[in-house]
Scaffold this motif. Structure first.
Motif, PDB file in Angstrom:
ATOM      1  N   ARG A  70      47.603  14.838  37.337  1.00  0.00           N
ATOM      2  CA  ARG A  70      47.227  14.986  35.922  1.00  0.00           C
ATOM      3  C   ARG A  70      46.100  15.991  35.762  1.00  0.00           C
ATOM      4  NH1 ARG A  70      46.560   8.797  34.497  1.00  0.00           N
ATOM      5  NH2 ARG A  70      45.014   9.250  36.056  1.00  0.00           N
ATOM      6  N   ILE A  71      45.131  15.949  36.668  1.00  0.00           N
ATOM      7  CA  ILE A  71      44.018  16.899  36.599  1.00  0.00           C
ATOM      8  C   ILE A  71      44.518  18.313  36.862  1.00  0.00           C
ATOM      9  CG2 ILE A  71      41.893  17.609  37.768  1.00  0.00           C
ATOM     10  CD1 ILE A  71      41.180  14.638  37.938  1.00  0.00           C
ATOM     11  N   ALA A  72      45.420  18.471  37.814  1.00  0.00           N
ATOM     12  CA  ALA A  72      45.987  19.790  38.106  1.00  0.00           C
ATOM     13  C   ALA A  72      46.709  20.348  36.889  1.00  0.00           C
ATOM     14  CB  ALA A  72      46.932  19.704  39.298  1.00  0.00           C
ATOM     15  N   GLN A  73      47.448  19.502  36.206  1.00  0.00           N
ATOM     16  CA  GLN A  73      48.169  19.936  35.014  1.00  0.00           C
ATOM     17  C   GLN A  73      47.199  20.355  33.903  1.00  0.00           C
ATOM     18  OE1 GLN A  73      50.587  16.883  33.242  1.00  0.00           O
ATOM     19  NE2 GLN A  73      52.125  18.367  32.609  1.00  0.00           N
ATOM     20  N   GLU A  74      46.148  19.595  33.728  1.00  0.00           N
ATOM     21  CA  GLU A  74      45.154  19.925  32.704  1.00  0.00           C
ATOM     22  C   GLU A  74      44.381  21.185  33.080  1.00  0.00           C
ATOM     23  OE1 GLU A  74      43.689  19.326  28.990  1.00  0.00           O
ATOM     24  OE2 GLU A  74      45.290  18.214  29.969  1.00  0.00           O
ATOM     25  N   LEU A  75      44.057  21.341  34.364  1.00  0.00           N
ATOM     26  CA  LEU A  75      43.400  22.562  34.828  1.00  0.00           C
ATOM     27  C   LEU A  75      44.275  23.789  34.576  1.00  0.00           C
ATOM     28  CD1 LEU A  75      41.777  21.549  38.228  1.00  0.00           C
ATOM     29  CD2 LEU A  75      40.578  22.396  36.226  1.00  0.00           C
ATOM     30  N   GLN A  76      45.561  23.639  34.792  1.00  0.00           N
ATOM     31  CA  GLN A  76      46.485  24.745  34.572  1.00  0.00           C
ATOM     32  C   GLN A  76      46.428  25.207  33.119  1.00  0.00           C
ATOM     33  OE1 GLN A  76      50.488  23.892  35.774  1.00  0.00           O
ATOM     34  NE2 GLN A  76      51.265  25.866  35.117  1.00  0.00           N
ATOM     35  N   LYS A  77      46.448  24.267  32.192  1.00  0.00           N
ATOM     36  CA  LYS A  77      46.377  24.612  30.767  1.00  0.00           C
ATOM     37  C   LYS A  77      45.058  25.275  30.426  1.00  0.00           C
ATOM     38  CE  LYS A  77      49.100  20.626  29.354  1.00  0.00           C
ATOM     39  NZ  LYS A  77      49.007  19.338  28.651  1.00  0.00           N
ATOM     40  N   LYS A  78      43.954  24.680  30.865  1.00  0.00           N
ATOM     41  CA  LYS A  78      42.625  25.174  30.501  1.00  0.00           C
ATOM     42  C   LYS A  78      42.350  26.541  31.118  1.00  0.00           C
ATOM     43  CE  LYS A  78      41.424  21.365  28.360  1.00  0.00           C
ATOM     44  NZ  LYS A  78      41.393  21.259  26.939  1.00  0.00           N
ATOM     45  N   ILE A  79      42.726  26.728  32.381  1.00  0.00           N
ATOM     46  CA  ILE A  79      42.477  28.018  33.032  1.00  0.00           C
ATOM     47  C   ILE A  79      43.320  29.115  32.395  1.00  0.00           C
ATOM     48  CG2 ILE A  79      42.747  29.287  35.215  1.00  0.00           C
ATOM     49  CD1 ILE A  79      41.820  26.722  36.623  1.00  0.00           C
ATOM     50  N   ALA A  80      44.541  28.797  32.019  1.00  0.00           N
ATOM     51  CA  ALA A  80      45.379  29.790  31.335  1.00  0.00           C
ATOM     52  C   ALA A  80      44.733  30.215  30.019  1.00  0.00           C
ATOM     53  CB  ALA A  80      46.770  29.220  31.093  1.00  0.00           C
ATOM     54  N   MET A  81      44.192  29.268  29.280  1.00  0.00           N
ATOM     55  CA  MET A  81      43.524  29.588  28.017  1.00  0.00           C
ATOM     56  C   MET A  81      42.257  30.413  28.265  1.00  0.00           C
ATOM     57  SD  MET A  81      45.427  28.431  25.650  1.00  0.00           S
ATOM     58  CE  MET A  81      44.373  28.473  24.226  1.00  0.00           C
ATOM     59  N   ILE A  82      41.505  30.060  29.281  1.00  0.00           N
ATOM     60  CA  ILE A  82      40.280  30.798  29.586  1.00  0.00           C
ATOM     61  C   ILE A  82      40.598  32.237  29.981  1.00  0.00           C
ATOM     62  CG2 ILE A  82      38.411  30.990  31.281  1.00  0.00           C
ATOM     63  CD1 ILE A  82      38.241  27.906  31.198  1.00  0.00           C
ATOM     64  N   ILE A  83      41.603  32.427  30.832  1.00  0.00           N
ATOM     65  CA  ILE A  83      41.967  33.780  31.260  1.00  0.00           C
ATOM     66  C   ILE A  83      42.445  34.598  30.064  1.00  0.00           C
ATOM     67  CG2 ILE A  83      43.641  35.110  32.612  1.00  0.00           C
ATOM     68  CD1 ILE A  83      43.408  32.980  34.778  1.00  0.00           C
ATOM     69  N   GLN A  84      43.203  33.958  29.184  1.00  0.00           N
ATOM     70  CA  GLN A  84      43.758  34.654  28.034  1.00  0.00           C
ATOM     71  C   GLN A  84      42.684  35.040  27.018  1.00  0.00           C
ATOM     72  OE1 GLN A  84      46.741  32.341  26.084  1.00  0.00           O
ATOM     73  NE2 GLN A  84      48.327  33.800  26.556  1.00  0.00           N
ATOM     74  N   HIS A  85      41.765  34.134  26.737  1.00  0.00           N
ATOM     75  CA  HIS A  85      40.852  34.336  25.619  1.00  0.00           C
ATOM     76  C   HIS A  85      39.424  34.674  26.006  1.00  0.00           C
ATOM     77  CE1 HIS A  85      43.985  33.029  22.913  1.00  0.00           C
ATOM     78  NE2 HIS A  85      44.144  31.919  23.607  1.00  0.00           N
ATOM     79  N   SER A  86      38.945  34.258  27.143  1.00  0.00           N
ATOM     80  CA  SER A  86      37.522  34.402  27.460  1.00  0.00           C
ATOM     81  C   SER A  86      37.201  35.530  28.436  1.00  0.00           C
ATOM     82  CB  SER A  86      36.985  33.086  28.032  1.00  0.00           C
ATOM     83  OG  SER A  86      37.126  32.068  27.071  1.00  0.00           O
ATOM     84  N   LEU A 106      39.093  40.452  41.185  1.00  0.00           N
ATOM     85  CA  LEU A 106      38.335  40.272  39.943  1.00  0.00           C
ATOM     86  C   LEU A 106      38.304  38.814  39.510  1.00  0.00           C
ATOM     87  CD1 LEU A 106      39.552  43.361  37.901  1.00  0.00           C
ATOM     88  CD2 LEU A 106      37.269  42.977  38.825  1.00  0.00           C
ATOM     89  N   LEU A 107      39.454  38.157  39.582  1.00  0.00           N
ATOM     90  CA  LEU A 107      39.514  36.750  39.166  1.00  0.00           C
ATOM     91  C   LEU A 107      38.719  35.858  40.114  1.00  0.00           C
ATOM     92  CD1 LEU A 107      43.202  36.380  37.975  1.00  0.00           C
ATOM     93  CD2 LEU A 107      41.144  36.312  36.575  1.00  0.00           C
ATOM     94  N   ASN A 108      38.781  36.142  41.397  1.00  0.00           N
ATOM     95  CA  ASN A 108      38.016  35.328  42.351  1.00  0.00           C
ATOM     96  C   ASN A 108      36.513  35.543  42.174  1.00  0.00           C
ATOM     97  OD1 ASN A 108      39.918  33.732  43.794  1.00  0.00           O
ATOM     98  ND2 ASN A 108      40.640  35.582  44.804  1.00  0.00           N
ATOM     99  N   LYS A 109      36.108  36.762  41.789  1.00  0.00           N
ATOM    100  CA  LYS A 109      34.690  36.996  41.503  1.00  0.00           C
ATOM    101  C   LYS A 109      34.265  36.289  40.219  1.00  0.00           C
ATOM    102  CE  LYS A 109      33.910  41.279  43.977  1.00  0.00           C
ATOM    103  NZ  LYS A 109      33.535  42.690  43.874  1.00  0.00           N
ATOM    104  N   ALA A 110      35.188  36.142  39.278  1.00  0.00           N
ATOM    105  CA  ALA A 110      34.880  35.487  38.003  1.00  0.00           C
ATOM    106  C   ALA A 110      35.080  33.975  38.074  1.00  0.00           C
ATOM    107  CB  ALA A 110      35.748  36.076  36.897  1.00  0.00           C
TER     108      ALA A 110
END
Length: 132
Positions: free
Chosen positions: A10-26, A71-75
């Motif tokens: 469940r945490i992996a699934q939620e992390l997937q959603k949140k990280i996708a949003m962060i990469i897209q918007h932040s 770049l992503l690993n540095k961020a």
């Protein structure tokens, strides 16, 4: 009997959603000029490490893929900080990004199978014509 939905899944699934949003918007890095998809997240049992598998919309060359991964690993520290704000977990896992090429491999296998079926049908029809 094993639980159907264990906590780490469940945490992996939620992390997937949140990280996708962060990469897209932040993440506003101009060097990342492609759409990034988070295809899978694997979390360790103690929830201290997470492997993030990403794929790209465009088929970029290997050099560009490596640059984006660096770049992503540095961020990852910044992404962890944003995850702390968005998720209520005692431990936010360390994040490591990996390139997921399973879609490309699957597409290649699919094209090979289509070609085999097409060749088999044409050879079948050629044999039928010869038999007549």
């Amino acid at each position: 009997m094993e639980k159907l939905f264990n906590r780490s899944a469940r945490i992996a699934q939620e992390l997937q959603k949140k990280i996708a949003m962060i990469i897209q918007h932040s993440i506003k890095d101009p060097r990342i000029n492609t759409i990034i998809t988070v295809s899978e997240v694997q979390v360790s049992k103690d929830l201290s490490h997470a492997r993030i598998f990403i794929s790209f919309l465009k088929n970029d060359d290997q050099l560009n893929i490596k640059k984006i991964l660096i770049l992503l690993n540095k961020a990852s520290g910044y992404i962890r900080k944003l995850l702390c704000q968005k998720m209520r977990l005692r431990i936010i896992p360390n994040i490591i990004f990996y390139y997921d090429d399973s879609f490309l491999k699957g597409n290649k296998i699919s094209l090979i199978l289509k070609d085999l079926v097409k060749n088999k049908k044409t050879s079948y029809f050629q044999n039928k014509i010869k038999d007549k």
